[in-house]
Write a protein that holds these residues in place. Sequence first.
Motif, short mmCIF file in Angstrom:
data_model
loop_
_atom_site.label_atom_id
_atom_site.label_comp_id
_atom_site.label_asym_id
_atom_site.label_seq_id
_atom_site.Cartn_x
_atom_site.Cartn_y
_atom_site.Cartn_z
N GLU A 129 0.91 -1.07 0.12
CA GLU A 129 0.14 0.18 0.11
C GLU A 129 0.86 1.31 0.04
O GLU A 129 1.97 1.14 0.66
CB GLU A 129 -0.85 0.05 1.21
N LEU A 130 0.26 2.36 -0.93
CA LEU A 130 1.01 3.74 -0.57
C LEU A 130 1.10 3.88 1.00
O LEU A 130 0.21 3.80 1.70
CB LEU A 130 0.25 4.69 -1.17
N VAL A 131 2.20 4.53 1.51
CA VAL A 131 2.55 4.72 2.52
C VAL A 131 2.34 6.29 2.91
O VAL A 131 2.40 7.24 2.09
CB VAL A 131 4.09 4.42 3.07
N ARG A 132 2.13 6.70 4.18
CA ARG A 132 1.91 8.10 4.48
C ARG A 132 2.42 8.23 5.98
O ARG A 132 2.42 7.51 6.67
CB ARG A 132 0.30 8.25 4.57
N HIS A 133 2.98 9.48 6.41
CA HIS A 133 3.59 9.77 7.56
C HIS A 133 3.71 11.28 7.67
O HIS A 133 3.57 11.97 6.74
CB HIS A 133 4.96 8.79 7.88
N SER A 134 3.87 11.64 8.91
CA SER A 134 4.00 12.97 9.05
C SER A 134 5.20 13.87 8.43
O SER A 134 6.18 13.08 8.15
CB SER A 134 3.87 13.27 10.71
N GLY A 135 5.26 14.95 7.96
CA GLY A 135 6.20 15.69 7.71
C GLY A 135 6.49 15.82 6.28
O GLY A 135 5.46 15.57 5.61
N GLU A 136 7.64 16.04 5.74
CA GLU A 136 7.82 16.29 4.55
C GLU A 136 9.16 15.46 4.25
O GLU A 136 9.89 15.09 4.88
CB GLU A 136 8.35 17.87 4.08
N GLU A 137 9.46 15.14 2.80
CA GLU A 137 10.55 14.42 2.59
C GLU A 137 11.20 14.95 1.06
O GLU A 137 10.61 15.44 0.28
CB GLU A 137 10.51 13.06 2.53
N PHE A 138 12.60 14.84 1.01
CA PHE A 138 13.35 15.27 -0.11
C PHE A 138 14.00 14.00 -0.59
O PHE A 138 14.60 13.12 0.39
CB PHE A 138 14.23 16.40 0.21
N ILE A 139 13.64 13.58 -2.21
CA ILE A 139 14.71 12.19 -2.40
C ILE A 139 15.45 12.78 -3.63
O ILE A 139 14.90 13.44 -4.74
CB ILE A 139 13.60 11.19 -2.70
N TYR A 140 16.79 12.17 -3.69
CA TYR A 140 17.58 12.66 -4.78
C TYR A 140 18.24 11.14 -5.40
O TYR A 140 18.70 10.39 -4.56
CB TYR A 140 18.63 13.39 -4.12
N VAL A 141 18.07 11.03 -6.52
CA VAL A 141 18.59 9.83 -7.32
C VAL A 141 20.15 9.69 -7.37
O VAL A 141 20.58 10.64 -8.27
CB VAL A 141 17.89 9.60 -8.52
N LEU A 142 20.69 9.01 -6.79
CA LEU A 142 22.19 8.72 -7.20
C LEU A 142 22.61 8.00 -8.18
O LEU A 142 23.38 8.15 -8.97
CB LEU A 142 22.80 8.19 -5.73
N SER A 143 21.92 6.79 -8.52
CA SER A 143 22.09 5.82 -9.61
C SER A 143 21.03 5.11 -9.76
O SER A 143 19.92 5.03 -9.05
CB SER A 143 23.14 4.96 -9.24
N GLY A 144 20.91 4.60 -11.09
CA GLY A 144 19.64 3.95 -11.71
C GLY A 144 18.51 4.95 -11.72
O GLY A 144 18.81 6.04 -12.20
N ALA A 145 17.32 4.58 -12.00
CA ALA A 145 16.18 5.38 -12.14
C ALA A 145 15.07 4.88 -11.15
O ALA A 145 14.82 3.47 -10.82
CB ALA A 145 15.76 5.47 -13.66
#
Length: 229
Positions: A129-145
């Motif tokens: 299932e799609l997840v949900r939690h408090s706050g905010e997040e930033f995601i940066y791709v290092l390798s792959g896709a």
Amino acid sequence: MPTSPPTLGTLLKGLRARENWTLKEMSAKSGIPVSTLSKIEHDRLTLTYDKLQGLAKRLGMRMTDLFAEDQEEPVQLVTARRSLGDVARSVRVETPNYDYYYLCTELRRKRMIPVVTKIRARSAEQFGELVRHSGEEFIYVLSGAIEVQTEFYDPVTLKPGQSLYIDSSMGHAYLAADGCEEAEVLAVMSSPEEELMESLLTLHHGQRADAAENENEPPTLGRRLRGGL
């Protein structure tokens, strides 16, 4: 002289020693069988994220304290603390679909959680299932896709050097994109809640490795890092 990085097994064993609990007493408090706790402490068995979250709740503690090493922390307002992040010194959590490397774990009560994640899940069925939690997040791709699925937007594919910032209360999932066997990303989650680590565990909710407590399941969680991966 450098010391070996901690494993979840050593951290739980240290917690039990600090509280002066026997395995039987910790089992009664956590709801986890004695035999399972013993295997975890000896790094022979894993736990699902749901189990980790339940363990922290039953023990009445923050997830940051569960992951923290056994060291005294002065009760005072910290205004100038610092932690050097190193994957070789991270707390590593492995699952069939993801590997997580929690950085800077010696800092307690932090409002940002940095995690390097290797993503292998290829479908929504694998993720859950799609997840949900408090706050905010930033995601940066290092390798792959990766393919990012969110509750209110069409899926988007991110390649190395691309990033995404989202409201974490919106349902979301990260998958390895088509043609990619494994992607590596840096994620930073933030929340005004002190119990951020506990809240963050819902990020991994889709990885219900129910076989984790099966004695035939290969050990993953708490495996000691050797020489930086």
